[in-house]
Design an enzyme around this catalytic site. Structure first.
Site, mmCIF file in Angstrom:
data_model
loop_
_atom_site.group_PDB
_atom_site.id
_atom_site.type_symbol
_atom_site.label_atom_id
_atom_site.label_comp_id
_atom_site.label_asym_id
_atom_site.label_seq_id
_atom_site.Cartn_x
_atom_site.Cartn_y
_atom_site.Cartn_z
ATOM 1 C CB SER A 145 -0.554 1.096 10.921
ATOM 2 O OG SER A 145 -1.616 1.967 11.304
ATOM 3 C CE1 TYR A 158 -3.471 -0.186 6.558
ATOM 4 C CE2 TYR A 158 -3.899 0.595 8.781
ATOM 5 C CZ TYR A 158 -3.185 0.672 7.606
ATOM 6 O OH TYR A 158 -2.165 1.585 7.484
HETATM 7 P P1 NAD Z 1 -0.816 5.847 -0.272
HETATM 8 O O1 NAD Z 1 -2.078 5.153 -0.666
HETATM 9 O O2 NAD Z 1 -0.580 7.235 -0.742
HETATM 10 O O3 NAD Z 1 0.454 4.951 -0.630
HETATM 11 C C1 NAD Z 1 0.416 3.544 -0.717
HETATM 12 C C2 NAD Z 1 1.076 3.150 -2.031
HETATM 13 O O4 NAD Z 1 1.169 1.714 -2.103
HETATM 14 C C3 NAD Z 1 0.254 3.608 -3.241
HETATM 15 O O5 NAD Z 1 1.029 4.427 -4.092
HETATM 16 C C4 NAD Z 1 -0.166 2.312 -3.907
HETATM 17 O O6 NAD Z 1 -0.252 2.400 -5.317
HETATM 18 C C5 NAD Z 1 0.923 1.355 -3.444
HETATM 19 N N1 NAD Z 1 0.482 -0.043 -3.549
HETATM 20 C C6 NAD Z 1 -0.721 -0.549 -3.153
HETATM 21 N N2 NAD Z 1 -0.784 -1.842 -3.478
HETATM 22 C C7 NAD Z 1 0.381 -2.187 -4.081
HETATM 23 C C8 NAD Z 1 0.886 -3.390 -4.656
HETATM 24 N N3 NAD Z 1 0.173 -4.516 -4.663
HETATM 25 N N4 NAD Z 1 2.135 -3.354 -5.193
HETATM 26 C C9 NAD Z 1 2.876 -2.224 -5.193
HETATM 27 N N5 NAD Z 1 2.434 -1.048 -4.679
HETATM 28 C C10 NAD Z 1 1.194 -1.028 -4.131
HETATM 29 O O7 NAD Z 1 -0.828 5.846 1.325
HETATM 30 P P2 NAD Z 1 0.353 6.196 2.354
HETATM 31 O O8 NAD Z 1 -0.279 6.878 3.476
HETATM 32 O O9 NAD Z 1 1.512 6.804 1.680
HETATM 33 O O10 NAD Z 1 0.719 4.709 2.845
HETATM 34 C C11 NAD Z 1 2.043 4.212 2.924
HETATM 35 C C12 NAD Z 1 2.086 3.177 4.040
HETATM 36 O O11 NAD Z 1 1.809 3.824 5.285
HETATM 37 C C13 NAD Z 1 1.078 2.054 3.914
HETATM 38 O O12 NAD Z 1 1.688 0.825 4.286
HETATM 39 C C14 NAD Z 1 0.016 2.448 4.906
HETATM 40 O O13 NAD Z 1 -0.722 1.329 5.355
HETATM 41 C C15 NAD Z 1 0.844 3.064 5.985
HETATM 42 N N6 NAD Z 1 0.169 3.951 6.928
HETATM 43 C C16 NAD Z 1 -0.391 5.120 6.516
HETATM 44 C C17 NAD Z 1 -1.004 5.951 7.451
HETATM 45 C C18 NAD Z 1 -1.655 7.253 7.052
HETATM 46 O O14 NAD Z 1 -2.423 7.798 7.834
HETATM 47 N N7 NAD Z 1 -1.368 7.797 5.867
HETATM 48 C C19 NAD Z 1 -1.033 5.587 8.792
HETATM 49 C C20 NAD Z 1 -0.436 4.395 9.169
HETATM 50 C C21 NAD Z 1 0.173 3.596 8.228
#
Ligand code: NAD
Length: 263
Positions: A145, A158
């Site tokens: 991120s 985070y």
């Molecule tokens: P999201 O919450 O929609 O997806 C994250 C998924 O991870 C969820 O479906 C959740 O159930 C799953 N998860 C959480 N804990 C878990 C565990 N212990 N075991 C298995 N699965 C688990 O959010 P997203 O935006 O799709 O995030 C995906 C990745 O992108 C993450 O690593 C997040 O930190 C990163 N990210 C997102 C953004 C953003 O703005 N959306 C920005 C930077 C990084």
């Protein structure tokens, strides 16, 4: 590019989430055979139904990535069911609480590190072992991120966890290069609309902070104003970068972190 991933089996963790689903759609459209792993069975079912509408239902696996034994069993099952893995999008994650470091709840700090770092390691270790055994090489993309590069206020756990993912990416790239396995990371910035964007805007507004306003719309405007391209990124813009790094188009790239942040 329709067939960059023809008949290639790729595992996506966080496959029920927004970025995971977007990547699943993109990879499937380019011929991949994807398997989705997530802790949330309902989200997995919804993601599988959406992909089925596009003509290709993935196998889904409910698994908590913080449970190393469950990850070992699940990865073995994924390969039993779908054949050797040549790709991994190591993407499950948790945003954590919002509070300044002096007030941040310690149990949540540990939880963020357990999911985002130890969980990602558990999956990377099991999948890379299987890739080495299969002897066909492979490609891994970890989701870091911009928070891992910029130290966002009120997100000490985070930001730390995502900095760790960049470190894990660099070391794993070296350890796995002799096995023809490439390991890279993507670092999304402000991505929206969606769950993490809304939550982040609301939470930053609710934490008394000199960095953000106390009202969500004003926080959203502040965040967008900090982006040179003056907009947040779309999910498909993350998916296309993930597909690039997983594909042979990135065949000489390993150990890198690709910022996806609008500048
Ligand atoms: P999201 O919450 O929609 O997806 C994250 C998924 O991870 C969820 O479906 C959740 O159930 C799953 N998860 C959480 N804990 C878990 C565990 N212990 N075991 C298995 N699965 C688990 O959010 P997203 O935006 O799709 O995030 C995906 C990745 O992108 C993450 O690593 C997040 O930190 C990163 N990210 C997102 C953004 C953003 O703005 N959306 C920005 C930077 C990084």
């Amino acid at each position: 590019t329709e067939s960059r991933f023809q008949a290639r089996h790729i595992l996506i963790t966080g496959g029920g989430g927004e970025i995971g689903q977007a990547a699943a759609e993109r990879l499937t459209a380019e011929g991949a055979h994807v398997s989705l792993l997530d802790i949330d069975g309902d989200k997995l079912a919804a993601a599988a139904a959406r992909l089925a509408e596009l003509g290709n239902a993935p196998r889904t696996y409910a698994c908590d990535i913080t449970d190393a034994a469950a990850v070992a069993d699940t990865v073995a099952q994924v390969i039993d069911d779908g054949g050797p893995l040549v790709g991994l999008f190591n993407n499950a994650g948790y945003q954590g609480a919002f509070a300044p470091v002096q007030d941040y709840p310690g149990d949540d700090f540990a939880r963020v590190m357990q999911i985002n770092v130890v969980g990602a390691f558990n999956v990377l270790q099991r999948v890379s072992r299987a890739m080495i055994t299969a002897g066909r090489g492979g490609a891994v993309v970890n989701t870091a991120s911009m928070a891992g590069l910029s130290g966002p206020p009120n997100m000490p756990a985070y930001g730390t966890s995502k900095a760790a993912i960049i470190g894990l990416t660099q070391t794993a790239a070296k350890d796995l290069a002799p096995h023809d396995i490439r390991v890279n990371a993507v670092s999304p910035g402000f991505i929206g609309p969606g769950f993490m964007w809304e939550r982040q805007v609301e939470q930053q507004a609710s934490v008394a902070s000199p960095y953000y306003a106390d009202e969500p719309d004003a926080v959203a405007a502040q965040m967008i104003a900090s982006v040179p391209m003056r907009r947040y990124g779309r999910l498909d813009e993350i998916a296309s970068a993930v597909a690039f790094l997983l594909s042979d188009d990135a065949s000489y790239m390993t150990g890198t972190n690709l910022p996806l942040s609008g500048g």
